[in-house]
Design an enzyme around this catalytic site. Structure first.
Site, short mmCIF file in Angstrom:
data_model
loop_
_atom_site.label_atom_id
_atom_site.label_comp_id
_atom_site.label_asym_id
_atom_site.label_seq_id
_atom_site.Cartn_x
_atom_site.Cartn_y
_atom_site.Cartn_z
N ASP A 104 0.82 -1.22 0.00
CA ASP A 104 0.00 0.00 0.00
C ASP A 104 0.85 1.26 0.00
O ASP A 104 2.01 1.27 0.37
CB ASP A 104 -0.96 0.01 1.19
CG ASP A 104 -0.27 -0.21 2.53
OD1 ASP A 104 0.78 -0.89 2.56
OD2 ASP A 104 -0.78 0.27 3.56
N GLU A 170 -0.55 -2.26 5.18
CA GLU A 170 0.45 -2.22 6.26
C GLU A 170 0.38 -0.90 7.01
O GLU A 170 0.63 -0.85 8.21
CB GLU A 170 1.85 -2.42 5.68
CG GLU A 170 2.94 -2.62 6.74
CD GLU A 170 3.42 -1.32 7.38
OE1 GLU A 170 3.72 -1.35 8.59
OE2 GLU A 170 3.49 -0.29 6.68
N GLU A 171 0.02 0.17 6.30
CA GLU A 171 -0.08 1.48 6.94
C GLU A 171 -1.33 1.60 7.81
O GLU A 171 -1.53 2.62 8.47
CB GLU A 171 -0.08 2.59 5.88
CG GLU A 171 1.16 2.66 5.01
CD GLU A 171 2.40 3.12 5.76
OE1 GLU A 171 2.26 3.52 6.94
OE2 GLU A 171 3.49 3.08 5.19
N ARG A 215 18.63 -6.60 13.91
CA ARG A 215 18.72 -6.57 15.36
C ARG A 215 17.96 -7.76 15.94
O ARG A 215 16.77 -7.92 15.65
CB ARG A 215 18.13 -5.27 15.91
CG ARG A 215 18.19 -5.18 17.44
CD ARG A 215 17.63 -3.86 17.95
NE ARG A 215 17.64 -3.83 19.41
CZ ARG A 215 18.70 -3.51 20.15
NH1 ARG A 215 19.84 -3.22 19.54
NH2 ARG A 215 18.64 -3.50 21.46
N HIS A 404 7.42 8.96 4.48
CA HIS A 404 6.10 9.61 4.68
C HIS A 404 6.14 11.10 4.37
O HIS A 404 5.31 11.86 4.89
CB HIS A 404 5.57 9.37 6.10
CG HIS A 404 5.19 7.95 6.39
ND1 HIS A 404 4.13 7.60 7.20
CD2 HIS A 404 5.73 6.77 5.96
CE1 HIS A 404 4.04 6.28 7.26
NE2 HIS A 404 5.01 5.76 6.52
#
Length: 434
Positions: A104, A170-171, A215, A404
């Site tokens: 998206d 996902e957003e 990580r 963004h």
């Protein structure tokens, strides 16, 4: 000393885990990665030019489904409204490995002169806006398409099953709708066949091309939302004493929220962020309005801190509002969890990342306060999520446009690194000693 020896032992074991990959196969994969780079760039430009918002990725999903069917994969579409799932069955015993890309875009108006810049326009939350892949999901799709292409070409030398997951929203889905990783899980994307492990990546605009960041454990933050509705009393702008000004009170609340982080949160346990991203009030310059509404995001890494911050937001907003003669209605909503890289899986796969990009370019990083709903997959099966650098090596990282934003930009030389790393993780895991 024991911890050091244990870590070294794990590293030695993991270094030997992928040596079973035949040298001829590895050489062929390396050559095919280089050959597919122009296609990956072409796919990414297509997606960038025609972005679609969360749960509205109909053309994107159809494009992906058609391509994956053309590779001969078993394709299910749509999944979770607009998503696509494809299976590559090798016919040989082995693990079920899921590879995930989000699809998206964002309600951002693009601001550059790229020939493939987005011209899409929509109404979002009542406002006219452009649509832009301002977070790199266009590159994620293109890179995973490249991985699929190469794996299909080498099917006879692979083991197990690869499940390609192209995930919408996902957003975050639009208000009142389901979507994203949670809906995919609900619809059984990790079953039939049951997934053993999942890998995912995110491009990082400020990261240097050729580098990969990873990580173990908590990698990205939990992301929650809050909305505060301040109700005052309307009055003429020339006589504020005749009303209760919700704008002034909202300003005080915004300042008060920051003291939750700076003075009430035990930051030695983990980072935390409160950001007000939206504030709306009033209709005319000389009218004190009756109401003000703000909304924002909360980022945390510790579950106890997460709960306390939610409660502190309610207390801070309601008490400040009361002190000014107003009332405040507070709603907080828990959304994404911490993106948690499985410790054992990460230790095993570090050598694969190093093999793909070189030891000097495989970087152990600190946790970041961005969020990813890839975390929801990781709550069900072991997962590893990593960052791929997206900026030219000669750029000043402090001057790179952030994700963004209208000026967000990626260096196309970055995409090949994502293909190489995802491919290495997939094939190495297939050949690992159990």
């Amino acid at each position: 000393m024991k911890k050091i020896l244990f870590s070294v032992a794990l590293l030695v074991l993991s270094m030997t885990a992928f040596t079973q990959v035949p040298a001829a196969l590895q050489a062929k994969l390396d050559q095919q990665v280089r050959a597919i780079e122009p296609k990956v760039i072409e796919w990414r430009r297509h997606f960038h030019q025609y972005p679609e918002l969360s749960n509205r990725e109909t053309k994107t999903g159809a494009y992906l489904a058609e391509y994956l069917k053309g590779l001969g994969l078993e394709v299910t579409y749509p999944v979770a409204k607009t998503g696509v799932v494809a299976l590559l069955k090798t016919g040989k015993p082995g693990p079920v490995i899921a590879l995930r890309s989000d699809i998206d875009a964002l309600p951002v108006t693009e601001r550059n002169s790229l020939p493939f810049a987005s011209k899409e326009k929509v109404t979002f939350n009542g406002q006219e806006t452009g649509v832009m892949h301002a977070c790199g999901h266009d590159s994620h799709m293109a890179m995973l398409m490249g991985v699929a292409d190469i794996l299909v070409k080498n099917k006879s030398e692979l083991r197990g099953i690869i499940k390609f997951i192209f995930q919408p929203a996902e957003e975050g889905p639009p208000k009142g709708e389901e979507g994203g990783a949670l809906l995919m899980i609900k619809e059984g994307v990790l079953e039939n066949p049951k997934v053993d492990v999942i890998f995912g990546q995110h491009i990082w605009a400020a990261g240097r091309v050729g580098d990969v960041w990873y990580r173990p454990g908590g990698f990205m933050a939990a992301a929650d939302q809050f909305t505060i509705r301040v109700k005052g009393r309307q009055a003429h702008g020339s006589a504020p004493w005749m009303g209760v000004d919700p704008i002034v009170i909202s300003a005080q609340i915004i300042t008060g929220l920051q003291t939750i982080i700076s003075r009430q949160s035990e930051l030695t346990k983990g980072a935390a962020v409160i950001t007000v991203g939206r504030l709306h009030s009033g209709i005319r310059e000389n009218i004190i309005p009756e109401e003000s509404v703000m909304s924002g995001t909360i980022r945390t890494f510790d579950e106890g801190m997460r709960d306390r911050i939610h409660e502190s937001i309610r207390t801070t907003a309601t008490r400040i509002a009361e002190s000014g003669g107003a009332t405040a209605e507070v709603e907080t909503l828990k959304l994404g969890s911490v993106t948690y890289n499985d410790l054992a899986l990460t230790e095993k796969m570090i050598p694969s990342i190093q093999k793909a990009v070189g030891k000097d370019h495989a970087i152990l990083c600190n946790a970041v306060t961005g969020a990813e709903d890839f975390a929801d997959f990781q709550k069900v099966v072991p997962g590893l999520f990593f960052f791929t650098g997206g900026s030219a090596v000669d750029k000043d990282a402090t001057k790179i446009a952030d994700h963004h934003t209208p000026d967000f930009m990626l260096d196309e030389a970055a995409f090949i690194t994502g293909v190489k790393t995802m491919l290495a993780l997939t094939v190495d895991y297939m050949y690992m000693k159990k």
